[in-house]
Each structure stands twice: as structure tokens, then as C-alpha cells.
Design an enzyme around this catalytic site. Sequence first.
Site, short mmCIF file in Angstrom:
data_model
loop_
_atom_site.label_atom_id
_atom_site.label_comp_id
_atom_site.label_asym_id
_atom_site.label_seq_id
_atom_site.Cartn_x
_atom_site.Cartn_y
_atom_site.Cartn_z
N SER A 568 -67.87 94.32 22.30
CA SER A 568 -68.37 95.64 22.68
C SER A 568 -68.90 96.35 21.43
O SER A 568 -69.82 95.84 20.78
CB SER A 568 -67.27 96.44 23.39
OG SER A 568 -67.81 97.55 24.05
N ASP A 653 -71.48 93.88 33.75
CA ASP A 653 -70.89 94.75 32.73
C ASP A 653 -71.41 96.18 32.89
O ASP A 653 -72.62 96.41 32.90
CB ASP A 653 -71.24 94.23 31.34
CG ASP A 653 -70.36 94.81 30.25
OD1 ASP A 653 -69.93 95.96 30.39
OD2 ASP A 653 -70.12 94.11 29.26
N HIS A 688 -67.33 93.87 31.95
CA HIS A 688 -67.00 94.11 30.55
C HIS A 688 -65.67 93.49 30.14
O HIS A 688 -65.54 92.98 29.02
CB HIS A 688 -66.95 95.62 30.30
CG HIS A 688 -67.05 96.00 28.87
ND1 HIS A 688 -68.16 95.75 28.10
CD2 HIS A 688 -66.18 96.64 28.04
CE1 HIS A 688 -67.98 96.22 26.87
NE2 HIS A 688 -66.78 96.75 26.81
#
Length: 716
Positions: A568, A653, A688
Amino acid sequence: MHKNWNYMIIIGAMTISCSDKTTKNTASWPTVTAPVAQKKIHNRIIHHDTVADDYYWMNDYFKKGPDSAEVIAYLEAENSYTAAMLQDTEKFQETLFHEMKGRIKEKDESVPYLKNGYYYYSRTEEGKQYYKFCRKKGSLDAPEEVLLDVDDMAEGYAYYAASGFSISPDNKLLAFGVDTVSRREYTIYVKNLETGELLPDKIDRTSGGATWANDNKTLFYTAKNPVTLLSEKIRRYTLGLGAEGDVVVYEEKDNTNYIGVGKSKNGKHIMIYSGGTLSSEVHLLDADHPNGVFKVFQPRMKEVLYSVTALADRFLILTNDGAKNFQVMECPLDKTTKEYWKEFIPHRKDVLVSDIDEFKDYIVISERKNGLTQMAVRSLKDGHQHYLDFGEAAYTVYPSTNVEYNTDMVRYGYTSLVTPSSTFDYNMSTKEKTLRKQQEIVGGYDADHYVTERLFATVADGTQVPISLVYKKGFPKNGKSPLLLYGYGSYGMSMDPTFNSSRLSLLDRGFAYAIAHIRGGEEMGRQWYEDGKMMNKKNTFTDFIDCANYLISQKYTSSDHLYAQGGSAGGLLMGAVINMAPELWNGVIAQVPFVDVVNTMLDETIPLTTNEYDEWGNPNEQAAYAYMKSYSPYENIEAKAYPNLLVTTGLHDSQVQYFEPAKWVAKLREIKQGNQVVLFKTDMSYGHGGASGRFDYLKDVALNYAFLFKLEGITE
């Protein structure tokens, strides 16, 4: 087959050994032609700056545009290429998966916690991916009630997340959220615990949690925008009334703020929180009168954060108003604005106060000092305060599930790089500590076989950056050993040292594992965060590079055997450091990486963009745009040799859209030099956080480890 795309995967019988002087890569890779993404003309023009973005079209699956089918075809071609390149590791990946899975106690149970007369816990069964959420009335010897069988509920879904479990005050109803797409957008359901039936009430597009008023029929929840996924409204829902009983009680006008709703532990107040990176505001409502009007606790103040803890006779306020590392104030229940705030715990320059957990006669204060977490217990009767002692050089401690207000017992979690996750009950009156449970490592585990260290690297501007490190005894510090360096460094999130049983598969094969506690986190206090955000963001990247160089200088590893990993915002870190110092790393793993910073922050239709302005800056402002562009990984790819890369993402995501890493990989392949590999894997079912089951995620870990082991020549 799409025109102008080189999708064909060609696998030769021979392998090529890439061990010439221009590359660190000593692995042998199949002769496979990588996908070549089509280029389509698109220019970004802003601030009199024109930038060609030939892969901009890749966001069409997100926007459901005309190129959506081509996007999917490209992602699938990349998946096929990655599978072909790692085909010789498939058996090893399977071995690693079963090895890591084998350490997990399949039939297990959480430590029960008491709330309103019931003991609640979850338990897992052998071979099952999910769990049962259960309770027992009054005693742990009472009959078990299975409130939710998530194993059954998840049947048939590739992804399934149940969260936000909330029991009504009369113990008869359970509200919970379900996400089956992995975009963190939940539907709330309500179950009658007496009949076992779901009520007809169903609330879509929420953050997942629900807060009960004291009337047992009114819920408060956070509603999301279906496009941007921003939390925009707090709504009040009355059971049985349908749409007529679904009313907006708060609407967030500033799209840079996050909002949420909860309840004080003593059950007296419904609280709405609205906050961004720099400022916040709290609204209160009497939980006995859910149809009343919320009252502002203290109107929002410029660059002031505050949160509120309700005690029986007063409110405590945790705030950075005039206190960089936060202080605790107090005020009467009926006079809550700032002029009535009085100092309760003063500000200290060397201690960050991060949280308060309240009980009838005590508060527990979570703090950070010298980069480590600590817990203080303070008596509300006489003000006496003492700290818990943990005795390790690097560790993590945190308040665990503490939902009961009228108790002298605080539950906390403890772990370190060598200590499995442990749950303790601590009697705040007698100071007695009881270990309730320590994570069991099936097959046996001996912490004495491993060594953990706390190091400090001096970085370019003289700052001392902590590094947490673990390895197996006998690890040779001769500069020839492999080391995986992990980093994040954003949002003030601290990457504390914790135990991970999967990591043993890395350590037992000769790797060391290190965490660089770089600026942008909050390990060393609030200033640590501020020195790694906005126009100071590059400190995050240079800190990580300097930590790597320090580890090399101390002979823990060398650039031939050094690897990096981040996800991320940590994926942004990976993208930045391979642009800035590509020669340092033999291989890098970038998970769901935020690598197209400028384009994402310019697109307000992308989920969460506007919430992030106080973290990265608003590129509609020229100075922020120029600074962001100077480090954004996608913008700064150059014709030079890069390390071997494994990039992973999820099609669904919601935090970092799939097209950021897709564009980045395509552009890297086009521009980079050398014969290091770039592998890209998209999970077509997840988002995610990856897989939702408690075992499936291990397949991704096995893939990551197989990539590292291949580069090191480790085959078993």
C-alpha cells in the site's frame, strides 16, 4: 488475442542464467516473453505542465469504460507470465504453504470476554477457513450459543468478511456487517438471537459497524458514497420502519474528513467523530434518547485534534492543542467547550500519548517512548499511576478487548519478534498479571533459538532511526547472508515488532528479517509523523535507504543479498527507493502499491482521494504537485537497471486501485534496462487485504517467499 499486444507466453526448454556483471540476479529463469501493454495517447496537462501517460487507459475496468475487456485480458496475461516464470517453484510453494499452515492450530478458541452478563468468544474448527462467533450466559460452564456460523455463511463466496458485531443492550439482537466483494463496503443485517432468524431489515453501503441506542431498536451507522467510498453520512435506523426509519443525523461537508459513530463504554453517550489528519470534532447524544439532537462537544479548531472519553463524573479529552505529543484534559459533563478544559495529564516532549481506555475506577493510558509502546494504569480515586514492565528490548503491547466498564481487570495483548501473541489479564488493584493464552505454534517453537535486536541507524540529517531485527541463532554477520527489510512510513501508523509464525519459514532458511521504523510513522512521536508527510515525504524514502546501508555496513547483509518489502503506502516506499537506489536491492516485493501518486490524487472519483490531501498534499496546488511529481514512482522510472520485482494487487482493491501497479509494471518493462525480472500478479477475486480465509492468504506468502528463495538459490 488483442491487436498490438504481445500476450503470447513462450516457454522454452532451456533456461537462461542471468549472472553477468550488469545484474545481481543469480537465478535461472525460463525463456518466457513478457506481456507488452498497448500504449494509447493521453496527456495530463496541469500547472502548464504536460505529461504523457500512455497507460492511463488501464483504469477503464474501474470506470467501466470501453477498454474494460482489454484491461482484464492484460491482467490475465500478466498472471500467466508470472505463473510461467515461477513454474519451477510450484512444488516449493506448496511445501511452504503446508509448512506454514501446519503451524496454525486449526481447532482453536479465543479468550472469552465478559459483556453485560455474557461471555463472548470465537472458535475455529479443523479444516475450516472461517469461525463461529459464540457466547455463554453467566458462566463459561453454561451451554454454548452459536450466534454466527461464518463458515456456513461464507460457503460459495470467493471472499467473505463479517465484522462489526454489535449486541443490543437487552442481549436479544445482533447487528453485523458483511462484505462479499472486498471493497470494504458492507451490508448490515440484524439477527434475532432468541429465534435465530434474520430480521427483514437490511442496510446497504455502510462501513460495517452499527451502534445501538439504549432502546434496543435504534441503530446508528456510517453510510458510504457508492462511487468514492467516502464515509459521508451518519444515519439513524429504526428497526421495522424501513426507509421511513432511516434518517440522516449528520452529514460530512468536508470530503477530506473521515467520520464514524460509536458508544461510550459506560453506555451513556452516542458519539460521532469527524476527523482528518489535522483537525477533528466530536458530537454527543444521550443514548437513552436516540431521537434527540446531537450536540457539538467542541467546535472544530484549526490544526487541533481531539477525542473524548466519558467517565461517570466528567469527560477526558486527548488533544494536541498546544501539545505536539498530546496531553489529557478534563471537563464537566455539562460544560464541554474548550474554555472549561483543565489539565489532567500534562504534555511531555519525550512521550506520545496515543489512547485512553476507561474503567469505573481506573484509566489505562497507551503511550510511546523511545519508539516502544508502554501502558500506564492511573487510579481515578487517588491519581496514583504505575507502568507495566515487559522486559524485552523490542516488543509491542496494546489494550485488548475491554468492553466491561465496572471492573478492575484490564486485558492486554503482548508480542515481539520472538514472542507469540499473548493475552494477559492484569488486576489494576492488586497488580497481579495472568497469562490467559499464548498463540500455540503447532509442531513446537522455541524462542531461545532466535535472536531479536534493536538497532539505530544514523540517517542523512543525523536522525537516529530504529530498526527491529530478528534471525535464527547462528546467523553469520559476514555480509553474505540474505535479509528482508520491511517498511511502511505513512499516516502516522507505527510498524511495531510482532510475532508471525509464517516468518519462521524465512528465518529457518537463513534469512534475517528487519523492520525500519522510518519517519512518516509515529514510532518516535508526533513529530516523527510530521517529518515524513506532505512536503517532508522524501524523508521516508531516504530513511529506508539509509537503514539498508547501515545494515550492509554492519555486515548483516550485502546488496547482493538484500531484499525489501512493503504494501500500500509501503508499496509507494518500494517504488521510490528502487528509483532512488536501485543498486541496493537484489529483489523487491511491492504489495498493492500506491505508485501513481499524482494521477490518483488528481482524480476525486477514486475512492479515498480527498481524504488523503492532508497526507500527501493536493496536486491542484502547484507546489504540492511539483513535490509529489518529484517522487511518484510512476513518474520517475528511468532507463537503468532495476532490482528483480514481484508486484501484487487485487482487482477489487478499494484503497489502491489495481491500475496503479498495472501501469507501473507496464512502464517499467518499457523503460528499464538489464535483465532483472518484473513479475506482476493480480488476484481477480480479492481486494486490498487479500484473501479472507485464515489459510488462503498463506498462498500469497508462499509466493513471496518462493520469489525470494529463487533469487537466493534456496530450493527447499
